[in-house]
Design a protein around this motif. Sequence first.
Motif, mmCIF file in Angstrom:
data_model
loop_
_atom_site.group_PDB
_atom_site.id
_atom_site.type_symbol
_atom_site.label_atom_id
_atom_site.label_comp_id
_atom_site.label_asym_id
_atom_site.label_seq_id
_atom_site.Cartn_x
_atom_site.Cartn_y
_atom_site.Cartn_z
ATOM 1 N N SER A 49 38.949 46.148 40.692
ATOM 2 C CA SER A 49 39.859 47.244 40.607
ATOM 3 C C SER A 49 39.691 48.103 39.590
ATOM 4 O O SER A 49 39.314 47.553 38.472
ATOM 5 N N ASN A 106 40.643 52.441 42.286
ATOM 6 C CA ASN A 106 39.824 52.204 43.513
ATOM 7 C C ASN A 106 39.871 50.610 43.312
ATOM 8 O O ASN A 106 40.188 49.922 42.390
ATOM 9 N N TYR A 107 39.637 49.871 44.709
ATOM 10 C CA TYR A 107 39.794 48.648 44.700
ATOM 11 C C TYR A 107 38.484 47.926 45.547
ATOM 12 O O TYR A 107 37.828 48.750 46.680
ATOM 13 N N ALA A 108 38.100 46.822 45.421
ATOM 14 C CA ALA A 108 37.250 46.161 46.262
ATOM 15 C C ALA A 108 37.737 45.686 47.419
ATOM 16 O O ALA A 108 39.062 45.653 47.393
ATOM 17 N N CYS A 112 35.595 55.835 37.744
ATOM 18 C CA CYS A 112 35.732 54.642 37.476
ATOM 19 C C CYS A 112 34.543 54.301 38.535
ATOM 20 O O CYS A 112 34.792 53.717 39.755
ATOM 21 N N SER A 113 33.487 53.775 37.839
ATOM 22 C CA SER A 113 32.451 53.206 38.660
ATOM 23 C C SER A 113 32.607 51.696 38.988
ATOM 24 O O SER A 113 33.465 51.003 38.484
ATOM 25 N N THR A 114 31.930 51.124 39.859
ATOM 26 C CA THR A 114 32.395 49.813 40.394
ATOM 27 C C THR A 114 30.869 48.861 39.813
ATOM 28 O O THR A 114 31.028 47.574 39.964
ATOM 29 N N GLY A 124 39.110 48.792 33.857
ATOM 30 C CA GLY A 124 38.827 48.070 35.233
ATOM 31 C C GLY A 124 39.003 46.794 34.989
ATOM 32 O O GLY A 124 39.231 46.405 33.793
ATOM 33 N N PHE A 162 33.307 43.679 40.949
ATOM 34 C CA PHE A 162 34.244 44.429 40.553
ATOM 35 C C PHE A 162 35.507 44.133 41.391
ATOM 36 O O PHE A 162 35.347 43.559 42.620
#
Length: 122
Positions: free
Chosen positions: A49, A58-60, A102-104, A35, A47
């Motif tokens: 991505s 995933n994305y902010a 994939c945690s933020t 990340g 966070f």
Amino acid sequence: QVQPVESGGGSVQPGGSLRLSCVGTSYRYSNYCMGWFRRAPGKEREFVSAISSTGSSNYADSAKDRFTISRDNSKTEYLQMNNLKPEDKARYSCAERLSSFCSTRRATYPYWGQGTQVTVSS
């Protein structure tokens, strides 16, 4: 686990592009996530991505439609940043965790690089 290493930061004008790279070691494992987080002066690290060993990403909200995360088949992940804005100025750090989720949350990533600076100004 060896610390990941980032590169590719720099200074650009608003609307410009940069591509960050991160060479990590989590690829040696079956399940991992790589990340990107960033920290602007006076703000908390946030966070940006992440991309999983499964290929999901995933994305902010701030990164959606402008940033693209990818990885090659080896040990490098990339963050392509387009249409950069002054508020994107920050130190960007690569982080790894040994889970395909994939945690933020930054606290869930045990392995961090030193970071690379991104400056956006006219």
